[in-house]
Design a protein around this motif. Sequence first.
Motif, PDB file in Angstrom:
ATOM      1  N   GLY A 200      -4.706 -20.379 -16.652  1.00  0.00           N
ATOM      2  CA  GLY A 200      -5.286 -19.885 -17.898  1.00  0.00           C
ATOM      3  C   GLY A 200      -5.434 -20.925 -18.983  1.00  0.00           C
ATOM      4  O   GLY A 200      -5.372 -20.585 -20.175  1.00  0.00           O
ATOM      5  N   PHE A 201      -5.662 -22.173 -18.579  1.00  0.00           N
ATOM      6  CA  PHE A 201      -5.909 -23.240 -19.555  1.00  0.00           C
ATOM      7  C   PHE A 201      -7.285 -23.844 -19.305  1.00  0.00           C
ATOM      8  O   PHE A 201      -7.795 -23.796 -18.178  1.00  0.00           O
ATOM      9  CB  PHE A 201      -4.856 -24.344 -19.438  1.00  0.00           C
ATOM     10  CG  PHE A 201      -3.489 -23.932 -19.901  1.00  0.00           C
ATOM     11  CD1 PHE A 201      -3.144 -24.008 -21.247  1.00  0.00           C
ATOM     12  CD2 PHE A 201      -2.543 -23.458 -19.001  1.00  0.00           C
ATOM     13  CE1 PHE A 201      -1.886 -23.620 -21.677  1.00  0.00           C
ATOM     14  CE2 PHE A 201      -1.281 -23.067 -19.419  1.00  0.00           C
ATOM     15  CZ  PHE A 201      -0.954 -23.156 -20.762  1.00  0.00           C
ATOM     16  N   ASP A 202      -7.856 -24.461 -20.355  1.00  0.00           N
ATOM     17  CA  ASP A 202      -9.141 -25.140 -20.153  1.00  0.00           C
ATOM     18  C   ASP A 202      -8.899 -26.557 -19.623  1.00  0.00           C
ATOM     19  O   ASP A 202      -7.772 -26.897 -19.221  1.00  0.00           O
ATOM     20  CB  ASP A 202     -10.008 -25.086 -21.435  1.00  0.00           C
ATOM     21  CG  ASP A 202      -9.517 -26.024 -22.518  1.00  0.00           C
ATOM     22  OD1 ASP A 202      -8.456 -26.675 -22.346  1.00  0.00           O
ATOM     23  OD2 ASP A 202     -10.187 -26.144 -23.558  1.00  0.00           O
ATOM     24  N   SER A 203      -9.928 -27.402 -19.645  1.00  0.00           N
ATOM     25  CA  SER A 203      -9.827 -28.722 -19.005  1.00  0.00           C
ATOM     26  C   SER A 203      -8.803 -29.620 -19.716  1.00  0.00           C
ATOM     27  O   SER A 203      -8.537 -29.451 -20.912  1.00  0.00           O
ATOM     28  CB  SER A 203     -11.192 -29.403 -19.031  1.00  0.00           C
ATOM     29  OG  SER A 203     -11.583 -29.565 -20.369  1.00  0.00           O
ATOM     30  N   ALA A 204      -8.278 -30.588 -18.960  1.00  0.00           N
ATOM     31  CA  ALA A 204      -7.265 -31.501 -19.506  1.00  0.00           C
ATOM     32  C   ALA A 204      -7.950 -32.621 -20.291  1.00  0.00           C
ATOM     33  O   ALA A 204      -8.878 -33.244 -19.780  1.00  0.00           O
ATOM     34  CB  ALA A 204      -6.458 -32.099 -18.360  1.00  0.00           C
ATOM     35  N   LYS A 205      -7.487 -32.855 -21.520  1.00  0.00           N
ATOM     36  CA  LYS A 205      -8.004 -33.975 -22.317  1.00  0.00           C
ATOM     37  C   LYS A 205      -6.908 -35.026 -22.408  1.00  0.00           C
ATOM     38  O   LYS A 205      -5.892 -34.808 -23.081  1.00  0.00           O
ATOM     39  CB  LYS A 205      -8.369 -33.529 -23.740  1.00  0.00           C
ATOM     40  CG  LYS A 205      -9.559 -32.604 -23.813  1.00  0.00           C
ATOM     41  CD  LYS A 205      -9.090 -31.198 -23.998  1.00  0.00           C
ATOM     42  CE  LYS A 205     -10.256 -30.224 -24.020  1.00  0.00           C
ATOM     43  NZ  LYS A 205     -10.022 -29.059 -23.150  1.00  0.00           N
ATOM     44  N   PRO A 206      -7.081 -36.176 -21.733  1.00  0.00           N
ATOM     45  CA  PRO A 206      -6.013 -37.185 -21.737  1.00  0.00           C
ATOM     46  C   PRO A 206      -5.826 -37.806 -23.129  1.00  0.00           C
ATOM     47  O   PRO A 206      -6.806 -37.994 -23.844  1.00  0.00           O
ATOM     48  CB  PRO A 206      -6.524 -38.254 -20.763  1.00  0.00           C
ATOM     49  CG  PRO A 206      -7.710 -37.688 -20.094  1.00  0.00           C
ATOM     50  CD  PRO A 206      -8.241 -36.581 -20.930  1.00  0.00           C
ATOM     51  N   TYR A 207      -4.571 -38.067 -23.498  1.00  0.00           N
ATOM     52  CA  TYR A 207      -4.336 -38.771 -24.769  1.00  0.00           C
ATOM     53  C   TYR A 207      -3.338 -39.921 -24.645  1.00  0.00           C
ATOM     54  O   TYR A 207      -3.104 -40.648 -25.613  1.00  0.00           O
ATOM     55  CB  TYR A 207      -3.919 -37.797 -25.889  1.00  0.00           C
ATOM     56  CG  TYR A 207      -2.548 -37.150 -25.746  1.00  0.00           C
ATOM     57  CD1 TYR A 207      -2.409 -35.941 -25.082  1.00  0.00           C
ATOM     58  CD2 TYR A 207      -1.411 -37.724 -26.305  1.00  0.00           C
ATOM     59  CE1 TYR A 207      -1.167 -35.322 -24.970  1.00  0.00           C
ATOM     60  CE2 TYR A 207      -0.164 -37.114 -26.197  1.00  0.00           C
ATOM     61  CZ  TYR A 207      -0.055 -35.913 -25.533  1.00  0.00           C
ATOM     62  OH  TYR A 207       1.185 -35.308 -25.428  1.00  0.00           O
TER      63      TYR A 207
END
Length: 222
Positions: A200-207
């Motif tokens: 239930g999460f959207d795409s991963a944004k690396p930081y």
Amino acid sequence: MPTFKGDEATNYDSRIQRLIPGYELLHDLTLAQLHTLFPESARILVVGAGTGFEVVRLAMHNPKWQLVAQDVSEDMLEIAKSRCLEAGIQDRVSFLAEPLAHGKKEYDAVVCLLVLHFLPDDGEKSHLLRAIQSHLQVGKPIFLADLMKPHTPFEREAQLFACENLGLTSIGVERMRHNLTHEFFPLDRMRLADLLDECGFDSAKPYFQALGFVAVTSFALP
Ligand SMILES: C[S@@+](CC[C@H](N)C(=O)[O-])C[C@H]1O[C@@H](n2cnc3c(N)ncnc32)[C@H](O)[C@@H]1O
């Protein structure tokens, strides 16, 4: 998984900065995003809070943030508690020394740094991620950092060399070499994307990335 009990808890703070290149930077960059997203008040759940490094840092940064520090190791949380007392922030931090159950959508953000990689991908990772998702308000972020599968054949060796440069003893390096293969359950990017989607999460944004350690943020879907 290491036990994070007894000596492993007591020695954690002196070891961790030599095991994770960029440990402080990872926490700084997590804080920077929380600061930007929530300049006023926020309720933040810290999953796998350990000895309280991020809890103390976050609570000291913004006196309007309320934190819950959760961990399955009572020994780690006991150290976190005394750190919070020392820092005078005990009235804004509560502690939960038990596995995270499903709950109400009451948090503005979840921080889960260096935890999920210890859980096998046989349902345990998704169990924890689903529990986290159940606590997060829709559209709110999780900050997740984990050891990933190596991106190159030489990455793990380079990581051990980086640890040595950070002051890890040769015994420590050999222990880490063993642990990297036997104690972690790293994912690759594709599997992480699928897992986040399943839970239930959207795409991963690396930081953040320091060789094998990667941090991403992702937002809870309805
Ligand atoms: C490497 S420490 C990270 C601690 C802290 N987040 C930090 O950045 O220093 C991993 C922590 O995750 C905890 N842990 C392991 N499995 C867990 C689970 N299923 N739920 C919550 N905490 C867990 C361990 O007890 C340990 O304190």
